[in-house]
Design a protein around this motif. Structure first.
Motif, PDB file in Angstrom:
ATOM      1  N   ARG A   1       3.022   4.037  -2.810  1.00 51.84           N
ATOM      2  CA  ARG A   1       2.559   5.019  -3.796  1.00 51.84           C
ATOM      3  C   ARG A   1       1.592   4.393  -4.801  1.00 51.84           C
ATOM      4  O   ARG A   1       0.482   4.890  -5.019  1.00 51.84           O
ATOM      5  N   ILE A   2       2.008   3.280  -5.424  1.00 51.85           N
ATOM      6  CA  ILE A   2       1.171   2.696  -6.484  1.00 51.85           C
ATOM      7  C   ILE A   2      -0.041   1.981  -5.884  1.00 51.85           C
ATOM      8  O   ILE A   2      -1.152   2.094  -6.401  1.00 51.85           O
TER       9      ILE A   2
ATOM     10  N   MET B   1       0.859  -1.195   0.000  1.00 53.89           N
ATOM     11  CA  MET B   1       0.000   0.000   0.000  1.00 53.89           C
ATOM     12  C   MET B   1       0.893   1.243   0.000  1.00 53.89           C
ATOM     13  O   MET B   1       0.714   2.173   0.769  1.00 53.89           O
TER      14      MET B   1
ATOM     15  N   VAL C   1       1.410  -6.864 -10.810  1.00 51.45           N
ATOM     16  CA  VAL C   1       2.153  -5.841 -11.563  1.00 51.45           C
ATOM     17  C   VAL C   1       3.419  -5.459 -10.797  1.00 51.45           C
ATOM     18  O   VAL C   1       4.005  -4.410 -11.062  1.00 51.45           O
TER      19      VAL C   1
ATOM     20  N   ASP D   1       1.611  -8.920 -15.418  1.00 50.02           N
ATOM     21  CA  ASP D   1       2.483  -8.029 -16.196  1.00 50.02           C
ATOM     22  C   ASP D   1       3.947  -8.400 -16.006  1.00 50.02           C
ATOM     23  O   ASP D   1       4.803  -7.909 -16.725  1.00 50.02           O
TER      24      ASP D   1
ATOM     25  N   SER E   1      12.815  -9.966   0.663  1.00 46.66           N
ATOM     26  CA  SER E   1      11.760  -9.942   1.686  1.00 46.66           C
ATOM     27  C   SER E   1      10.385 -10.292   1.122  1.00 46.66           C
ATOM     28  O   SER E   1       9.468 -10.611   1.879  1.00 46.66           O
TER      29      SER E   1
ATOM     30  N   ARG F   1       3.772  -4.875   5.867  1.00 43.70           N
ATOM     31  CA  ARG F   1       4.363  -5.226   7.164  1.00 43.70           C
ATOM     32  C   ARG F   1       3.877  -4.275   8.249  1.00 43.70           C
ATOM     33  O   ARG F   1       3.593  -4.677   9.367  1.00 43.70           O
ATOM     34  N   ASN F   2       3.777  -2.987   7.904  1.00 41.98           N
ATOM     35  CA  ASN F   2       3.326  -1.982   8.877  1.00 41.98           C
ATOM     36  C   ASN F   2       2.091  -1.280   8.334  1.00 41.98           C
ATOM     37  O   ASN F   2       2.060  -0.927   7.158  1.00 41.98           O
TER      38      ASN F   2
HETATM   39  P1  NDP Z   1       6.505   1.941  -2.363  1.00 39.59           P
HETATM   40  O1  NDP Z   1       7.857   1.790  -1.788  1.00 39.59           O
HETATM   41  O2  NDP Z   1       5.826   3.275  -2.336  1.00 39.59           O
HETATM   42  O3  NDP Z   1       5.503   0.873  -1.681  1.00 39.59           O
HETATM   43  C1  NDP Z   1       5.868  -0.425  -1.372  1.00 39.59           C
HETATM   44  C2  NDP Z   1       4.785  -1.062  -0.490  1.00 39.59           C
HETATM   45  O4  NDP Z   1       5.081  -2.450  -0.314  1.00 39.59           O
HETATM   46  C3  NDP Z   1       4.684  -0.466   0.903  1.00 39.59           C
HETATM   47  O5  NDP Z   1       3.328  -0.359   1.264  1.00 39.59           O
HETATM   48  C4  NDP Z   1       5.398  -1.486   1.786  1.00 39.59           C
HETATM   49  O6  NDP Z   1       4.870  -1.459   3.104  1.00 39.59           O
HETATM   50  C5  NDP Z   1       5.057  -2.782   1.073  1.00 39.59           C
HETATM   51  N1  NDP Z   1       6.039  -3.835   1.332  1.00 39.59           N
HETATM   52  C6  NDP Z   1       7.388  -3.773   1.152  1.00 39.59           C
HETATM   53  N2  NDP Z   1       7.964  -4.940   1.514  1.00 39.59           N
HETATM   54  C7  NDP Z   1       6.964  -5.747   1.943  1.00 39.59           C
HETATM   55  C8  NDP Z   1       6.929  -7.068   2.479  1.00 39.59           C
HETATM   56  N3  NDP Z   1       8.050  -7.787   2.635  1.00 39.59           N
HETATM   57  N4  NDP Z   1       5.732  -7.583   2.811  1.00 39.59           N
HETATM   58  C9  NDP Z   1       4.591  -6.881   2.669  1.00 39.59           C
HETATM   59  N5  NDP Z   1       4.566  -5.610   2.161  1.00 39.59           N
HETATM   60  C10 NDP Z   1       5.740  -5.056   1.828  1.00 39.59           C
HETATM   61  O7  NDP Z   1       6.646   1.431  -3.867  1.00 39.59           O
HETATM   62  P2  NDP Z   1       5.764   1.792  -5.158  1.00 39.59           P
HETATM   63  O8  NDP Z   1       4.327   1.662  -4.814  1.00 39.59           O
HETATM   64  O9  NDP Z   1       6.239   3.049  -5.771  1.00 39.59           O
HETATM   65  O10 NDP Z   1       6.208   0.580  -6.131  1.00 39.59           O
HETATM   66  C11 NDP Z   1       6.039  -0.767  -5.726  1.00 39.59           C
HETATM   67  C12 NDP Z   1       6.723  -1.736  -6.665  1.00 39.59           C
HETATM   68  O11 NDP Z   1       6.004  -1.853  -7.878  1.00 39.59           O
HETATM   69  C13 NDP Z   1       8.121  -1.363  -7.150  1.00 39.59           C
HETATM   70  O12 NDP Z   1       9.104  -1.644  -6.180  1.00 39.59           O
HETATM   71  C14 NDP Z   1       8.282  -2.205  -8.402  1.00 39.59           C
HETATM   72  O13 NDP Z   1       8.867  -3.440  -8.114  1.00 39.59           O
HETATM   73  C15 NDP Z   1       6.845  -2.419  -8.871  1.00 39.59           C
HETATM   74  N6  NDP Z   1       6.615  -1.735 -10.161  1.00 39.59           N
HETATM   75  C16 NDP Z   1       6.279  -2.456 -11.279  1.00 39.59           C
HETATM   76  C17 NDP Z   1       6.078  -1.813 -12.495  1.00 39.59           C
HETATM   77  C18 NDP Z   1       5.719  -2.562 -13.728  1.00 39.59           C
HETATM   78  O14 NDP Z   1       6.091  -2.145 -14.815  1.00 39.59           O
HETATM   79  N7  NDP Z   1       4.976  -3.639 -13.651  1.00 39.59           N
HETATM   80  C19 NDP Z   1       6.261  -0.366 -12.638  1.00 39.59           C
HETATM   81  C20 NDP Z   1       6.555   0.306 -11.385  1.00 39.59           C
HETATM   82  C21 NDP Z   1       6.731  -0.379 -10.210  1.00 39.59           C
HETATM   83  P3  NDP Z   1       5.738  -1.973   4.392  1.00 39.59           P
HETATM   84  O15 NDP Z   1       7.124  -1.426   4.236  1.00 39.59           O
HETATM   85  O16 NDP Z   1       4.985  -1.450   5.576  1.00 39.59           O
HETATM   86  O17 NDP Z   1       5.695  -3.477   4.346  1.00 39.59           O
END
Ligand code: NDP
Length: 323
Positions: free
Chosen positions: A157-158, A155, A233, A259, A211, A178-179
């Motif tokens: 940005r995307i 949850m 995605v 995707d 992770s 996680r949080n």
């Molecule tokens: P953000 O860093 O804004 O969000 C990541 C989210 O994932 C956070 O809510 C985080 O919450 C959660 N998260 C991270 N690690 C874990 C875990 N181990 N277990 C559960 N939740 C987790 O990233 P964006 O939203 O900007 O982008 C997300 C991803 O989307 C990118 O890293 C990329 O891999 C993918 N992407 C794919 C694209 C495509 O072309 N298909 C294009 C752009 C992005 P918390 O830390 O609390 O767990």
């Protein structure tokens, strides 16, 4: 000073990046690891910035070690699981990525992929082209957005941009991270299996890397159940692909929209023969307008740093440096 700065563009060729630097910079290129190793030591020792053109270029300890004067790695894309940001931090090297400029685009693709999977747009398009509509109407789709509850995995940005689209479509949303996020008021599930049991649709948008490796596994798919739809995605590594193929084949879940894949550009042959999947070639951010914005941010991070300013979009692991 008037001294020129040596940059390396690393990864598959991207002329728009190469052309984006002024004559304050000397631009070198290496499309592959082999190219990097073939640069003369004299050149490697001058390189202070790297632009990474896509996630297929591995920027690991080995490649970073070849560049002793490196100050900043400007990586294309928001996901940077192909860059060893932790090792870079140990060496005081800044890593930047391209967040925000692609958020809405990727959320559009996620939402489109969900609807396309449920309402069978690809099959229906083929139906029209084949002339079958002349003889009978297309069968009703089993899937629909109307009777669904979506669990978003991630949850950030995307994920939030996807949730806004689901809000507008009057679809209930819950999420797993996680949080708990301070930015949203949807129900948070600390446990992915518990969430999968409570919903019928998973939309995966977490980062790749250790992770999240195979976090959507056979157990999660079983919990999602026979009406289950998975949209990924994020990164292929986040889903246990073999378990997914099995779940789709056996009716453990209903359908999937993908995707991203574990070994791109290779897609399991079994998926290609299934009617209940929609397969896209990692095009989440791949429109002209969004890719231009991403390229510009790769350039702007390097330009900011080498004109004495702070990097624009450093990743979390990066040492905080003020100028
Ligand atoms: P953000 O860093 O804004 O969000 C990541 C989210 O994932 C956070 O809510 C985080 O919450 C959660 N998260 C991270 N690690 C874990 C875990 N181990 N277990 C559960 N939740 C987790 O990233 P964006 O939203 O900007 O982008 C997300 C991803 O989307 C990118 O890293 C990329 O891999 C993918 N992407 C794919 C694209 C495509 O072309 N298909 C294009 C752009 C992005 P918390 O830390 O609390 O767990």
């Amino acid at each position: 000073s008037s001294e020129k700065i040596d940059l390396l563009i690393y990864g598959p060729a991207r002329p728009i990046l190469e052309n984006g630097f002024s004559d304050h910079f000397v631009v070198h290129t290496a499309e592959t690891r082999g190219d990097l190793e073939r640069l003369t030591p004299a050149i490697r020792e001058k390189i202070r910035g790297v632009a990474v053109t896509d996630h297929t270029a591995r920027v690991d300890k080995d490649s970073l070690s070849q560049l002793p004067k490196l100050e900043l790695v400007s990586s294309f894309g928001v996901g940077y699981d192909h860059v060893d940001a932790k090792y870079a931090a140990e060496r005081n090297i800044i890593v930047t990525n391209t967040p925000d400029v692609l958020t809405e685009e990727v959320a559009d693709v996620a939402m489109g992929l969900l609807i396309c999977t449920l309402r069978e747009f690809i099959k229906a398009d083929r139906y029209v082209r084949s002339g079958l509509w002349q003889t009978q109407n297309y069968p009703l789709s089993v899937g629909s957005l109307r009777d669904r509850k979506v669990g978003i995995v991630g949850m950030g940005r995307i994920g939030q941009a996807i949730a806004r689209r689901l809000d507008a479509s009057l679809v209930p949303v819950v999420y797993h991270t996680r949080n708990p996020s301070k930015d949203v008021s949807y129900k948070h599930y600390p446990d992915l299996i518990e969430m999968a049991k409570a919903v019928d649709t998973l939309m995966v948008i977490v980062p790749g890397g250790a992770s999240t490796n195979k976090m959507v596994n056979a157990e999660v798919l079983k919990a999602l159940g026979p009406r289950g739809v998975l949209v990924n995605v994020a990164r292929g590594s986040v889903v246990d692909e073999a378990a997914l193929v099995q779940a789709l084949k056996s009716g453990t879940i209903l359908a999937a929209g993908l995707d991203v894949f574990a070994a791109e550009p290779n897609v399991p042959d079994e998926l290609k023969t299934m009617q209940n999947v929609v397969l896209l070639p990692h095009i989440g951010s791949a429109s002209v307008v969004t890719r231009n914005a991403m390229n510009q941010l790769v350039i702007d991070n390097l330009k900011a740093w080498f004109s004495g300013k702070a990097p624009l979009t450093p990743v979390a692991e990066t040492p905080v440096k003020s100028r």
